[in-house]
Write an enzyme that holds these catalytic residues in place. Structure first.
Site, PDB file in Angstrom:
ATOM      1  N   TYR A   1      -1.440  -3.508  -7.027  1.00 53.03           N
ATOM      2  CA  TYR A   1      -1.167  -4.288  -5.820  1.00 53.03           C
ATOM      3  C   TYR A   1      -2.237  -4.200  -4.725  1.00 53.03           C
ATOM      4  CZ  TYR A   1       1.292  -6.869  -2.387  1.00 53.03           C
ATOM      5  OH  TYR A   1       1.614  -7.839  -1.488  1.00 53.03           O
TER       6      TYR A   1
ATOM      7  N   ARG B   1       2.040 -12.101  -0.600  1.00 48.80           N
ATOM      8  CA  ARG B   1       0.695 -12.385  -0.089  1.00 48.80           C
ATOM      9  C   ARG B   1       0.089 -13.627  -0.714  1.00 48.80           C
ATOM     10  NH1 ARG B   1      -1.727  -8.817   3.955  1.00 48.80           N
ATOM     11  NH2 ARG B   1      -0.040  -7.334   4.289  1.00 48.80           N
TER      12      ARG B   1
ATOM     13  N   LYS C   1      -9.604  -2.258   1.594  1.00 52.42           N
ATOM     14  CA  LYS C   1      -9.285  -1.097   2.417  1.00 52.42           C
ATOM     15  C   LYS C   1     -10.090   0.125   1.970  1.00 52.42           C
ATOM     16  CE  LYS C   1      -7.105  -3.634   4.839  1.00 52.42           C
ATOM     17  NZ  LYS C   1      -5.941  -4.080   5.505  1.00 52.42           N
TER      18      LYS C   1
ATOM     19  N   CYS D   1       0.631  -7.332  11.729  1.00 54.12           N
ATOM     20  CA  CYS D   1       0.884  -7.440  13.165  1.00 54.12           C
ATOM     21  C   CYS D   1       0.133  -8.603  13.805  1.00 54.12           C
ATOM     22  CB  CYS D   1       0.549  -6.132  13.864  1.00 54.12           C
ATOM     23  SG  CYS D   1       1.724  -4.829  13.464  1.00 54.12           S
TER      24      CYS D   1
ATOM     25  N   ASP E   1      -9.457  -9.710   8.836  1.00 62.82           N
ATOM     26  CA  ASP E   1      -8.932  -8.367   8.541  1.00 62.82           C
ATOM     27  C   ASP E   1      -9.924  -7.238   8.812  1.00 62.82           C
ATOM     28  OD1 ASP E   1      -6.558  -6.968   7.534  1.00 62.82           O
ATOM     29  OD2 ASP E   1      -7.786  -6.388   5.823  1.00 62.82           O
TER      30      ASP E   1
ATOM     31  N   HIS F   1     -10.655  -2.276  11.316  1.00 65.59           N
ATOM     32  CA  HIS F   1      -9.566  -3.124  10.832  1.00 65.59           C
ATOM     33  C   HIS F   1      -9.335  -4.219  11.868  1.00 65.59           C
ATOM     34  CE1 HIS F   1      -5.108  -3.232   9.260  1.00 65.59           C
ATOM     35  NE2 HIS F   1      -5.850  -4.121   8.677  1.00 65.59           N
TER      36      HIS F   1
ATOM     37  N   SER G   1      -1.444  -3.437  10.180  1.00 67.44           N
ATOM     38  CA  SER G   1      -1.062  -4.324   9.088  1.00 67.44           C
ATOM     39  C   SER G   1       0.187  -5.131   9.446  1.00 67.44           C
ATOM     40  CB  SER G   1      -0.788  -3.497   7.839  1.00 67.44           C
ATOM     41  OG  SER G   1      -1.941  -2.756   7.522  1.00 67.44           O
TER      42      SER G   1
ATOM     43  N   ARG H   1       0.848  -1.199   0.000  1.00 65.50           N
ATOM     44  CA  ARG H   1       0.000   0.000   0.000  1.00 65.50           C
ATOM     45  C   ARG H   1       0.882   1.247   0.000  1.00 65.50           C
ATOM     46  NH1 ARG H   1      -1.925   0.978   4.294  1.00 65.50           N
ATOM     47  NH2 ARG H   1      -1.252  -0.805   5.534  1.00 65.50           N
TER      48      ARG H   1
END
Ligand code: GTP
Ligand code: SPV
Ligand code: MN
Length: 601
Positions: A216, A385, A225, A269, A294, A245, A267, A86
């Site tokens: 991406y 990912r 998001k 974590c 998420d 989130h 993100s 991002r």
């Protein structure tokens, strides 16, 4: 010279999820007139369409074939090396005034921004196919579920969106013919994948997203998001719910008593890992199930908070995933998975740092270069990912499709902090918990471009995702309390505290069950705790550490509150609030005063 048309036309019988809704048709027409694609492809999400798009993507090197015996129905995609995460610096919230976007967002004036983006989109799809993706976010029968349409010139986006959302006819049906129905407009074009021409722009008032110049993840899967969090949080405030989130997990005791927990970690974590946790042997009979990994959309009903997962799949961090750390993720990604930016072994398998077993003697790295264990570069990008359907998850919760959502007993905030923040503690009450969330900080990760490992305040893990003024967001959280009669308890966790040797003090992963168990005990008012200036901490015997090979000194370090570190921390809370320029609600400023006072007692 005109580009050659790609050999991609929907063969008869596919691509027929075209809505009758005139406002959608008009909008698609308008974008097509501007971007001048070679043809328009209405995606229906069917298996046939998917097979067709995969075949086309393989021909055009958008996808790389994998050994179908090793990873059936799975493929590899390599993104442009300049386009791997991002881009927060190129992400904009375009509200009529700067105040509405607030101090934490990049703002740009809507009129000018539309003009600039229209300029970039002009003729941008020449020689390319324009895909129109109808999708819904949320279980089909949920009142919170939203309809979106994403226009894109990337097949990779279509293939991902089919996994991440419920795509096709289902959205067309839900939208219906009402010209005033609420739906999100998303426009995405790769352009020339140039960071200089990369903008992710949100127009909350118009329920519109325009993203250009990237291919991406969170930049281009506009459902995620952009809609589910940035536009979602804006709509949530207006409509009285929460878009967060957060992962959502279920935890069931051997006696069959079940709780649901939502947890906000920034993100990379630990959300996916926590959501798929497998309890250690000592917790035999306990079961953890995944609702979401998420994003949580939550509403108040009968005085309780209920959560749905608006997504349909997982877009998860690959490095570090192994049968040791996360067996449920490993099983999920063993088939029907899209991999992005991992390494390719000589026998057509995928590989990444932290995977089980020895590294391969030779592989092709995420950039497409030769790699050996002696290479200086990583084989897989740190933000590589997987995209995998949630149905692949052996631990999928049985209520994941429940439109009303699952009742939330606890909310957890957690960052990546090598010091200061203890393993776990409980806020005194809701308002104190909102303060805890509002002041949380975390070391930055590879999920966004920029420095890695830098501590920054990331309120509720929403710093990059709150689509309006953060002060109003805090107030919205405080106001929700007034509608709750059975409010979730609020906790902080930190799996990432380090000892003087620089190693993690806590084993993490499955062992996080021990912390989760204490949290559940606290929710049931059966768990012991000691009062500290920052909240309720487990006492020496309150955490079940049986059969865990951990030094008592480590446990003491994990739970200790170092007054010097906390003086610095509280100063930083003030600096953060001050940096927001007067938007922080009075109640949170008072919380800080009380925290200061408690340290003086
Ligand atoms: P996003 O998808 O970016 O939102 O990330 P996420 O919050 O879902 O994070 P994820 O679970 O994918 O974990 C990110 C990284 O943290 C991985 O490299 C994990 O191996 C690591 N990690 C996750 N949980 C733990 C833990 O309990 N302890 C330690 N030490 N590392 C963890
Ligand atoms: C995150 O960064 O929090 C993610 C990955 O979940 S992305 O979809 O790229 O935003
Ligand atoms: Mn995330």
């Amino acid at each position: 010279m005109k580009n050659l048309a790609p050999a991609i036309f929907p063969p008869s019988g596919i691509g027929d999820a075209k809505p009758a809704n005139q406002t959608v048709l008009d909008w698609v027409n308008e974008i097509a007139t501007l971007a001048e694609p070679e043809n328009i492809f209405w995606c229906d999400g069917s298996d046939r369409e998917n097979e067709f798009l995969i075949a086309e993507s393989l021909k055009q090197n958008v996808l790389i074939n994998l050994n179908q015996k090793k990873v059936p129905n799975s493929h590899l995609h390599r993104s442009d090396p300049n386009d791997v995460a991002r881009v927060e610096q190129f992400t904009f919230v375009c509200t009529p005034t700067k105040e509405e976007a607030g101090p934490t967002n990049n703002w740009s004036e809507p009129g000018e921004t539309y003009t600039k983006l229209r300029g970039l989109l002009k003729g941008a799809m020449g020689g390319r196919t324009m895909f129109v993706i109808p999708y819904i976010m949320g279980p089909p029968d949920s009142p919170l579920t939203k309809v979106g349409f994403e226009i894109t010139d990337s097949k990779y986006v279509v293939l991902n969106m089919r996994i991440m959302t419920r795509m096709g006819e289902i959205a067309v049906k839900r939208l219906g013919n009402d010209p005033n129905a609420e739906w999100n407009r998303g426009v995405h074009s790769l352009l020339d994948v140039n960071p200089e021409r990369r903008f992710i722009c949100h127009f909350p008032q118009d329920n519109t997203i325009i993203s250009v110049g990237s291919g991406y993840g969170g930049n281009v899967l506009l459902s995620k998001k952009c809609l589910a969090l940035r536009i979602g949080s804006y709509l949530a405030r207006k409509q009285g719910w929460l878009a967060e989130h957060m992962l959502i997990l279920g935890v069931e005791s051997p006696e069959g008593k079940k709780h649901y927990v939502a947890a906000a970690f920034p993100s990379a974590c630990g959300k996916t890992n926590f959501a798929m946790l497998i309890p250690p042997e000592h917790f035999k009979g306990w079961k953890v199930t995944t609702v979401g990994d998420d994003i949580a959309w939550m509403q108040v009903r009968d005085g309780r908070l209920y959560a749905i997962n608006p997504e349909n799949g997982y877009f998860g961090v690959v490095p570090g995933t192994s049968y040791k750390s996360n067996p449920n993720a490993m099983r999920s990604i063993s088939h029907d998975t899209l991999y992005t930016n991992v390494a390719l072994t000589d026998d057509g398998d995928v590989w990444w740092e932290g995977k089980d077993g020895d590294p391969p003697a030779h592989a092709i790295d995420w950039r497409g270069n030769d790699w050996t264990p002696n290479s200086k570069e990583k084989a897989a990008h740190p933000n590589s990912r997987f995209t995998t359907p949630m149905l692949n998850n052996p631990a999928l919760d049985s209520d994941v499709e429940k439109g009303g959502g699952v009742p939330i007993s606890a909310i957890i905030f957690g960052g990546r902090r090598s010091d200061t923040v203890p393993l776990v503690y409980q806020a005194f009450d809701w308002t104190n918990g909102v303060y805890l969330g509002a002041t949380m900080a975390s070391e930055t990760t590879a999920a966004a471009t920029g420095a890695v490992g830098k501590v920054r305040r990331d309120p509720m893990a929403m710093l990059p995702f709150c689509g309006y003024n953060i002060g109003d967001y805090f107030q919205h959280w405080l106001d929700i309390r007034n509608r709750l009669t059975n409010s979730p308890r609020i906790f902080s966790v930190n799996w990432f505290r380090k000892g003087v040797d620089g190693k993690f003090l806590w084993p993490g992963f499955g062992e996080n069950m021990r912390v989760l168990k204490w949290i559940i005990d606290r929710c049931e008012e059966s768990g012991g705790a000691l009062k500290s200036p920052i909240g309720w901490l487990p006492g020496p015997h309150d955490l079940d550490l049986a059969e865990l090979d951990i030094d008592h000194k480590c446990v003491a370090e994990l739970l200790c509150i170092d007054h010097e570190e906390w003086q610095k921390e509280i100063t930083e809370h003030k600096q953060f609030f001050d940096s927001l320029g007067g938007v922080v609600p009075e109640e949170l400023l008072e919380q800080r005063e009380e925290l200061v006072a408690r340290f003086k007692q």
